[in-house]
Write a protein that holds these residues in place. Structure first.
Motif, PDB file in Angstrom:
ATOM      1  N   THR A  64       3.330  -5.787 -12.161  1.00  0.00           N
ATOM      2  CA  THR A  64       2.259  -5.803 -11.147  1.00  0.00           C
ATOM      3  C   THR A  64       1.432  -4.529 -11.157  1.00  0.00           C
ATOM      4  N   GLN A  65       1.909  -3.508 -11.872  1.00  0.00           N
ATOM      5  CA  GLN A  65       1.257  -2.198 -11.907  1.00  0.00           C
ATOM      6  C   GLN A  65       1.085  -1.627 -10.488  1.00  0.00           C
ATOM      7  N   SER A  66       2.066  -1.917  -9.645  1.00  0.00           N
ATOM      8  CA  SER A  66       2.070  -1.386  -8.283  1.00  0.00           C
ATOM      9  C   SER A  66       2.659   0.015  -8.263  1.00  0.00           C
ATOM     10  N   ASP A  67       2.295   0.784  -7.249  1.00  0.00           N
ATOM     11  CA  ASP A  67       2.877   2.125  -7.100  1.00  0.00           C
ATOM     12  C   ASP A  67       4.331   2.036  -6.669  1.00  0.00           C
ATOM     13  N   ILE A  68       4.622   1.118  -5.758  1.00  0.00           N
ATOM     14  CA  ILE A  68       6.014   0.892  -5.354  1.00  0.00           C
ATOM     15  C   ILE A  68       6.262  -0.606  -5.243  1.00  0.00           C
ATOM     16  N   VAL A  69       7.512  -0.969  -5.438  1.00  0.00           N
ATOM     17  CA  VAL A  69       7.965  -2.341  -5.232  1.00  0.00           C
ATOM     18  C   VAL A  69       9.161  -2.303  -4.298  1.00  0.00           C
ATOM     19  N   VAL A  70       9.186  -3.236  -3.361  1.00  0.00           N
ATOM     20  CA  VAL A  70      10.375  -3.430  -2.530  1.00  0.00           C
ATOM     21  C   VAL A  70      10.934  -4.800  -2.844  1.00  0.00           C
ATOM     22  N   SER A  71      12.265  -4.903  -2.820  1.00  0.00           N
ATOM     23  CA  SER A  71      12.905  -6.142  -3.255  1.00  0.00           C
ATOM     24  C   SER A  71      14.149  -6.414  -2.444  1.00  0.00           C
ATOM     25  N   SER A  72      14.494  -7.704  -2.378  1.00  0.00           N
ATOM     26  CA  SER A  72      15.776  -8.113  -1.789  1.00  0.00           C
ATOM     27  C   SER A  72      16.452  -9.092  -2.744  1.00  0.00           C
ATOM     28  N   PHE A  73      17.766  -8.928  -2.931  1.00  0.00           N
ATOM     29  CA  PHE A  73      18.523  -9.745  -3.877  1.00  0.00           C
ATOM     30  C   PHE A  73      19.849 -10.170  -3.249  1.00  0.00           C
ATOM     31  N   ARG A  74      20.283 -11.360  -3.597  1.00  0.00           N
ATOM     32  CA  ARG A  74      21.620 -11.795  -3.225  1.00  0.00           C
ATOM     33  C   ARG A  74      22.625 -11.224  -4.209  1.00  0.00           C
TER      34      ARG A  74
END
Length: 400
Positions: free
Chosen positions: A322-332
């Protein structure tokens, strides 16, 4: 003390078909202006009950705000109820009829005959302008109280309140002292825990505290005289006592995050396997956050992960895509826990958490997304990412 009452009207309000947001908005506005509401009631579309309630409120109030029932249909009965309470007839208000006629002419549409009803006011009533709708308001004097009748459509109601009603109240009651309400937004500590931490705080004269609890936040409200010289110090003391649980002052968490994203020009994306799009929804609700929000992916079918490090690797791949500065994620995770990640090109933080008790699915998503947004806030403010948790148990974390 000036006594102010509010009467909400309509079967849809009485039976819960719609939420009475007008009442909560008015209560907050009037409190800050020194006209705190001391009584509220709701009546359906029943003429006799409306008339009786208007009369009863006028006998125990200085000001009554009646909301709703000014439309063109047969169940809009507020004007007729007001006339009956006064013991007068309804009469056609030519000024408002002309305003409505011109309004429909500008739209290139004929005005329905039923709209004439909205210009029928009690004899002797003062018309209140409504520049954004077809229902004018009006006021009457009844039993030494001033009674204002307002449209139920929220943006019409708010415009009429600020433009028409408040100026009249300030003229009628010139010596009313304004009050102020500052809010400390907290997350992760219950009301009893907050009360225990604040019980030793000594407030200046005229100050008091209140609490508003709603999933997942608790607002600590600091009531005070308007622009009191002690306000900033008290806010600092309260937020300091609540330290790690304080999210923001006088703005919700998402507004605080949006401000930080905008100020730092940090672009953000979200990869959601557990939160069901709740993070994306929150980021889309604030204009500044939305401006920096690149994209979100909701993947409900992803296989659970065995290692917390895997969550970091997947999140970083998505960041590069995504070429984003930051990514936030949630995973099982395979053991039923959840991995939450924030990652940039220079920094990463992942924590593995589990709930301390059972919550409904929607509450789980809201709690997790709040924790994720707080991670964003902490990262941008450059403070510790290891928040004190109460809804969760932290099983592991990785930072670097």
């Amino acid at each position: 003390m000036i006594k102010v009452s509010m009467l909400s009207t309509g079967e849809e309000v009485l039976h819960g078909d719609i939420v009475d947001t007008n009442a909560s908005w008015l209560s907050e506005l009037f409190f800050e202006q020194g006209f705190a509401i001391h009584y509220r009631s709701t009546v359906g579309d029943q003429l006799e009950e409306l008339e009786n309630e208007i009369t009863a409120l006028s006998l125990k109030s200085d000001v009554v705000i009646v909301n709703g029932g000014l439309g063109p249909t047969t169940d809009d009965l507020s004007a007729l109820a007001a006339a009956r309470a006064l013991g007068v007839e309804l009469e056609l208000n030519q000024e408002w009829l002309e305003i409505m006629t011109n309004y429909f002419a500008r739209l290139g549409r004929p005005m329905a005959a039923s709209n004439d009803k909205q210009a029928m006011l009690p004899v002797g009533a003062e018309m209140l302008n409504n520049p954004v709708g077809t229902a004018c308001g009006f006021s009457i004097e009844l039993n030494n109280a001033v009674v204002f009748f307002t449209p139920g459509v929220p943006f019409e109601f708010k415009r009429m309140t600020t433009d028409e009603i408040l100026p009249r109240l300030k003229q009628r009651f010139p010596n009313v002292e304004r009050l102020e309400c500052n809010k400390v937004y907290t997350f992760g500590l219950g009301e009893s825990g907050i009360a225990d931490r604040l019980k030793s705080v000594k407030l200046p004269d005229g100050f008091s505290l209140g609490y508003r609890s709603y999933m997942p936040f608790i607002e600590v409200k600091i009531f005070s005289p308007y622009q009191d010289q002690n306000i900033e110090q008290v806010i600092e003391i309260i937020s300091g006592e609540l330290a790690d649980f304080t999210l923001s002052i006088n703005q919700p968490l998402i507004a605080a995050v949006g401000h930080l994203l905008d100020h730092s020009q940090t672009q953000i994306s979200a990869l959601e396997q557990v939160t069901g799009g709740e993070v994306a929804r929150s980021l889309s609700l604030d204009a500044k956050a939305q401006e920096q929000f690149v994209q979100s992916v909701v993947d409900n079918k992803a296989q659970p992960l065995s290692e917390l490090q895997d969550a970091l690797l997947i999140a970083d791949e998505y960041r590069q895509d995504t070429q984003s500065d930051i990514v936030v994620s949630s995973f099982r995770m395979e053991d039923g826990s959840i991995a939450l990640v924030l990652i940039s090109a220079e920094y990463h933080f992942a924590q593995q958490v589990s709930f301390t008790r059972d919550y409904p699915l929607k509450s789980q998503q809201i709690l997790l997304s709040t924790l994720i947004l707080d991670m964003v806030r902490r990262y941008l403010q450059q403070i510790s990412m290891l928040a004190t948790l109460s809804h969760f148990e932290r099983l592991a974390f990785i930072e670097g």
